[in-house]
Design an enzyme around this catalytic site. Structure first.
Site, short mmCIF file in Angstrom:
data_model
loop_
_atom_site.label_atom_id
_atom_site.label_comp_id
_atom_site.label_asym_id
_atom_site.label_seq_id
_atom_site.Cartn_x
_atom_site.Cartn_y
_atom_site.Cartn_z
N HIS A 63 -0.87 -1.76 -20.80
CA HIS A 63 -2.23 -1.99 -21.26
C HIS A 63 -3.01 -1.32 -20.65
O HIS A 63 -4.22 -1.45 -20.52
CB HIS A 63 -2.37 -3.42 -21.44
CG HIS A 63 -1.23 -4.24 -22.16
ND1 HIS A 63 -1.29 -4.34 -23.46
CD2 HIS A 63 -0.17 -4.81 -21.78
CE1 HIS A 63 -0.25 -5.32 -23.81
NE2 HIS A 63 0.47 -5.37 -22.83
N LYS A 97 3.10 1.27 15.47
CA LYS A 97 4.01 2.01 16.31
C LYS A 97 3.25 2.60 17.55
O LYS A 97 3.78 2.53 18.51
CB LYS A 97 4.62 2.93 15.38
CG LYS A 97 5.55 4.19 16.08
CD LYS A 97 5.79 4.92 15.12
CE LYS A 97 7.06 6.06 15.84
NZ LYS A 97 7.45 7.02 14.74
N GLU A 106 -7.65 1.11 12.46
CA GLU A 106 -7.80 0.07 11.66
C GLU A 106 -7.12 -1.20 11.98
O GLU A 106 -7.69 -2.28 12.23
CB GLU A 106 -7.42 0.18 10.35
CG GLU A 106 -7.89 1.28 9.51
CD GLU A 106 -7.29 2.96 9.89
OE1 GLU A 106 -6.98 3.14 10.92
OE2 GLU A 106 -7.21 3.27 8.63
N GLU A 142 3.79 10.95 1.92
CA GLU A 142 3.82 11.24 3.28
C GLU A 142 4.69 12.10 3.81
O GLU A 142 4.53 12.84 4.62
CB GLU A 142 3.44 9.90 4.00
CG GLU A 142 2.66 10.40 5.24
CD GLU A 142 2.28 9.00 6.15
OE1 GLU A 142 3.27 8.27 6.78
OE2 GLU A 142 1.18 8.53 6.02
N LYS A 171 -8.42 11.28 10.33
CA LYS A 171 -8.62 10.61 11.65
C LYS A 171 -9.60 11.06 12.61
O LYS A 171 -10.54 10.29 13.04
CB LYS A 171 -7.48 10.26 12.31
CG LYS A 171 -6.42 9.40 11.65
CD LYS A 171 -5.28 8.97 12.33
CE LYS A 171 -3.80 8.65 11.51
NZ LYS A 171 -2.71 8.62 12.42
N GLY A 201 7.18 5.60 10.70
CA GLY A 201 6.41 4.31 10.10
C GLY A 201 6.88 3.98 9.01
O GLY A 201 7.34 2.67 8.36
N ARG A 202 7.23 4.73 7.96
CA ARG A 202 7.57 4.63 6.53
C ARG A 202 8.86 4.31 6.23
O ARG A 202 9.28 3.95 5.59
CB ARG A 202 7.09 5.73 5.41
CG ARG A 202 7.45 7.27 6.07
CD ARG A 202 6.52 8.38 5.33
NE ARG A 202 7.00 9.82 5.80
CZ ARG A 202 6.57 10.24 6.74
NH1 ARG A 202 5.53 9.58 7.59
NH2 ARG A 202 6.84 11.36 7.02
O1 F6P Z 1 -1.09 7.13 7.70
C1 F6P Z 1 -0.72 7.66 8.86
C2 F6P Z 1 0.29 6.93 9.80
O2 F6P Z 1 0.49 7.50 10.86
C3 F6P Z 1 1.58 6.21 9.37
O3 F6P Z 1 2.55 7.51 9.33
C4 F6P Z 1 2.04 4.98 9.89
O4 F6P Z 1 2.83 4.39 9.04
C5 F6P Z 1 0.50 4.43 9.80
O5 F6P Z 1 -0.40 5.52 10.13
C6 F6P Z 1 0.24 3.37 10.95
O6 F6P Z 1 0.61 3.69 12.48
P1 F6P Z 1 0.93 3.11 13.39
O7 F6P Z 1 1.85 2.00 13.12
O8 F6P Z 1 1.00 3.90 14.65
O9 F6P Z 1 -0.42 2.04 13.35
#
Ligand code: F6P
Length: 538
Positions: A379, A203, A209, A348, A507, A262-263
Site C-alpha cells: 500500500h 566500539k 550521538e 556501508e 562527522k 560495527g555492522r
Molecule cells: O556510521 C559510521 C559508524 O562508524 C559505523 O560503522 C558504526 O557502526 C557506527 O558508526 C557506530 O560506531 P561506534 O560503535 O564506534 O559508536
C-alpha cells in the site's frame, strides 16, 4: 585481460540476452530450472528461479565467482587474514558464533578463548539480572534496559529484539540511537531509574550521538540515585578504558576487538542487551544459526551455496542489467527492521567506487536498498514496483509458521507474499486487460485509454527466502546469509567491504558546525550553508 576481467565481460554480455526474454518463459524451456536455482540452506529455502538469468547465464555468473577467487577469499577471511587492508584488520565475526573451544585466529593471534570468556560473562550477568540476584542501587530487581548505540551498535540488537521478543517480556528493552533529544526522551519516558539498566554500546566510545545520549542517561540515573546510579551503567566497547573513564564500573564493561566491524557486531557483546532481555539460551541459539550458515558457506559447492548465489543474482541485476536499487520486503512484521539492518550492512560495506588497490572500480557496486514489512508496503511503494519506469529487483522473506496471533491471518500474509512474486514476474498482458474490459461492456475508445494503464508488463525479478519459523536459529542463519552475500559481492568488485571512510567527512563537518552553532568562531562556508548556520545559531 585477466581471467576476472574476462569473466566480467562474459557476464555483462550474457545479461544482455536476458533483456530480450521473459523470466516466466524460462520455466518452459528449462524444466529443471526450479530445482537448479533453489537451495536448501540451514534454516531456510532460497528460491532464485524468478531471477532474470537462464541456467546457462547462472553458470556464467558462477564462473565469475570462480575467476574472482571466491573460495580462496573466503578461506582468507576465515583464517583471520587482514581482509580489511586499509585498517590492517581481520574481519572475523564468524569467530564470535563459533562453538565454544574453537581456535580462530585474527592476524595470527588466538581469539577464541577470549570470546568464550566474554560469552560466559554475559550469560552469568544475564542469569543474575533475570533471577533478581543482581539488583539496582535501591535493592529493586531490574525491569527495563535502555540500549544506547547507533549504526552497527544499534541495528543488529534492535532487529534481534523485534524479531524474538516475547509478548510480555520479563525485561523491557528500549533503544535510543539518534542524537535527536526526542529519542532519549521517548526511551526513558515512564521508566523508573531504580529498576533500569543502561547499556552503552560503542566500539570506539567516541561516537557523538552515543556519548551525548549516554550523558543524558547517566544524568537521569544520578538525579534519582546519586552517584550510586553509575552502578546501573553497563558498557560494550572495544575501548574499555574510555568506558571506565566515563563512569561505568570496570566489571560491567564487556569488550570486543577491532576485527569486529560495527555492522557485523551483533554476535559479539554488542548483543548484551538481548542476552539479558531474551536470556543466554536464546542468544546461543541465534549464534548457532549464524554458525550453521558459516558451515554451509564454507562447505557447499558454489552452485548450491546460498550466499554465493544470492550475491550473483544481485550482481546479475546490478552489473549485468544496470539496476541501481533493490527492495527487501519481509512478509513478517517481526522482521520489519531487516531492511534497515541491510542498508548498513550492504551500503556501508560495498557503497564504494574505489577498489582495494586504490583504483576506480570498473563497474557499479552496491545497490541502494530499501524496504519495510509486507503487506504494508503493498500500500506504499508496490505501485511503482509493478508499473514504475524502473525495474527494482526484490528480496521477499517469508516465515511459514506464525509464532503468535490469528492463524488465518498468517495464511493471508503468505498468500500475499507468494502472489506478489508471481504478479511481478507474470504481469497481466494488455490483451487480457482489453478482453476483460470488453467483457464489462466498455466501448473501444475507452478501452484504448484504460487498457494500457491497467496492463502489467511483468518480468520483474524476485528472490524468495522462506523460513519455517522465526526462531533464534533461523534469524541467525538469515543474517549470516546476508553477511556472506555482502562479502562475496565485495570480493568480486575487489573492494574493501570492511572499512567506511565515506562516513567521516560528514562527522568532521558536523563537529565544526556544532562549534559555530554554540557560538564559536565562524568558518567559511558556501552561501547556502552559511545562511542555515546563521539562522539556527543559538
Ligand atoms: O556510521 C559510521 C559508524 O562508524 C559505523 O560503522 C558504526 O557502526 C557506527 O558508526 C557506530 O560506531 P561506534 O560503535 O564506534 O559508536
Amino acid at each position: 585481460m585477466t581471467d576476472l576481467a574476462a569473466a566480467w565481460t562474459q557476464l555483462e554480455a550474457a545479461a544482455q540476452a536476458a533483456r530480450a526474454r521473459r523470466i516466466a518463459d524460462l520455466f518452459k524451456t528449462e524444466p529443471d530450472r526450479l530445482d537448479r536455482l533453489s537451495v536448501e540452506a540451514p534454516e531456510l529455502l532460497l528460491d532464485l528461479s524468478k531471477q532474470p538469468w537462464s541456467l546457462a547465464e547462472a553458470k556464467i555468473a558462477l564462473a565469475l565467482a570462480r575467476a574472482g577467487g571466491i573460495e580462496a577469499a573466503r578461506e582468507r577471511q576465515f583464517a583471520g587474514e587482514a581482509v580489511n587492508p586499509s585498517e590492517d584488520r581481520a574481519a572475523l565475526h564468524m569467530a564470535l558464533r563459533a562453538p565454544k573451544g574453537a581456535a580462530f585466529q585474527a592476524k595470527g593471534q588466538p581469539v577464541s578463548a577470549e570470546i568464550d570468556a566474554t560469552r560466559e560473562g554475559m550469560a552469568a550477568l544475564a542469569a543474575a539480572v533475570r533471577s533478581g540476584e543482581k539488583r539496582g542501587a535501591t535493592g529493586q530487581a531490574f525491569k527495563a534496559i535502555v540500549h544506547i548505540g547507533i549504526g552497527g551498535s544499534d541495528f543488529g540488537p534492535r532487529l534481534v529484539w523485534e524479531a524474538l521478543r516475547p509478548l510480555s517480556p520479563q525485561i523491557e528493552l528500549r533503544f535510543a540511537a539518534n542524537v535527536d533529544p526526542a529519542d532519549m526522551a521517548l526511551a526513558l519516558d515512564g521508566l523508573d531509574p531504580a529498576s533500569t539498566l543502561v547499556v552503552v554500546v560503542s566500539k570506539t566510545f567516541t561516537t557523538q550521538e552515543t556519548i551525548a545520549n549516554a550523558l543524558v542517561a547517566r544524568a537521569w540515573l544520578r538525579a534519582a540515585l546519586g552517584q550510586a546510579g553509575d552502578a546501573h551503567l553497563l558498557a560494550v566497547s572495544a575501548a574499555p578504558d574510555v568506558a571506565q573513564a566515563f563512569g561505568v564500573p570496570a566489571d560491567q564493561i564487556f569488550g570486543f576487538r577491532d576485527w569486529v566491524g560495527g555492522r557485523y557486531s551483533v554476535w559479539s557483546a554488542v548483543g548484551l542487551s538481548c542476552v539479558i532481555a531474551l536470556g543466554a539460551e536464546a542468544f546461543e541459539a541465534f549464534l548457532a544459526g549464524g554458525r550453521a550458515m558459516d558451515d554451509h558457506f564454507r562447505a557447499a559447492p558454489l552452485e548450491a551455496n546460498a550466499p554465493v548465489l544470492l550475491a550473483l543474482a544481485h550482481i546479475f541485476n546490478r552489473d549485468g542489467l544496470g539496476r541501481p536499487t533493490r527492495a527487501v520486503v519481509p512478509y513478517a512484521q517481526r522482521l520489519r527492521l531487516l531492511p534497515n539492518f541491510l542498508q548498513q550492512l550492504e551500503m556501508e560495506s560495498n557503497g564504494k567506487q574505489v577498489d582495494i588497490h586504490g583504483r576506480p572500480v570498473a563497474r557499479a557496486t552496491a545497490a541502494a536498498v530499501f524496504g519495510d514489512a509486507g503487506t504494508n508496503v503493498q500500500h506504499a511503494f508496490f505501485q511503482l514496483m509493478h508499473q514504475g519506469a524502473d525495474i527494482i529487483p526484490l528480496d521477499i522473506i517469508a516465515v511459514a509458521e506464525a509464532a503468535e496471533g490469528e492463524p488465518s491471518n498468517q495464511t493471508k500474509l503468505l498468500a500475499n507474499a507468494i502472489a506478489q512474486a508471481e504478479a511481478l514476474m507474470v504481469g497481466k498482458p494488455e490483451s487480457e486487460v482489453r478482453a476483460e474490459l470488453a467483457g464489462q461492456g466498455m466501448d473501444a475508445a475507452a478501452i484504448d485509454v484504460l487498457a494500457p494503464q491497467k496492463t502489467f508488463h511483468g518480468d520483474r525479478p524476485s528472490s524468495f527466502i522462506l523460513l519455517q519459523r522465526l526462531t533464534p536459529g533461523a534469524l541467525g542463519a538469515l543474517i549470516a546469509l546476508y553477511e556472506h552475500k555482502t562479502f562475496v559481492e565485495g570480493a568480486l568488485w575487489e573492494i574493501n567491504s570492511f572499512d567506511q571512510w565515506g562516513v567521516e567527512l560528514g562527522k568532521t563537518l558536523a563537529t565544526r558546525i556544532l562549534g559555530e552553532l554554540e557560538g564559536g568562531p565562524r568558518g567559511a562556508h558556501d552561501p547556502s550553508t552559511e545562511r542555515l548556520v546563521s539562522r539556527l545559531k543559538a
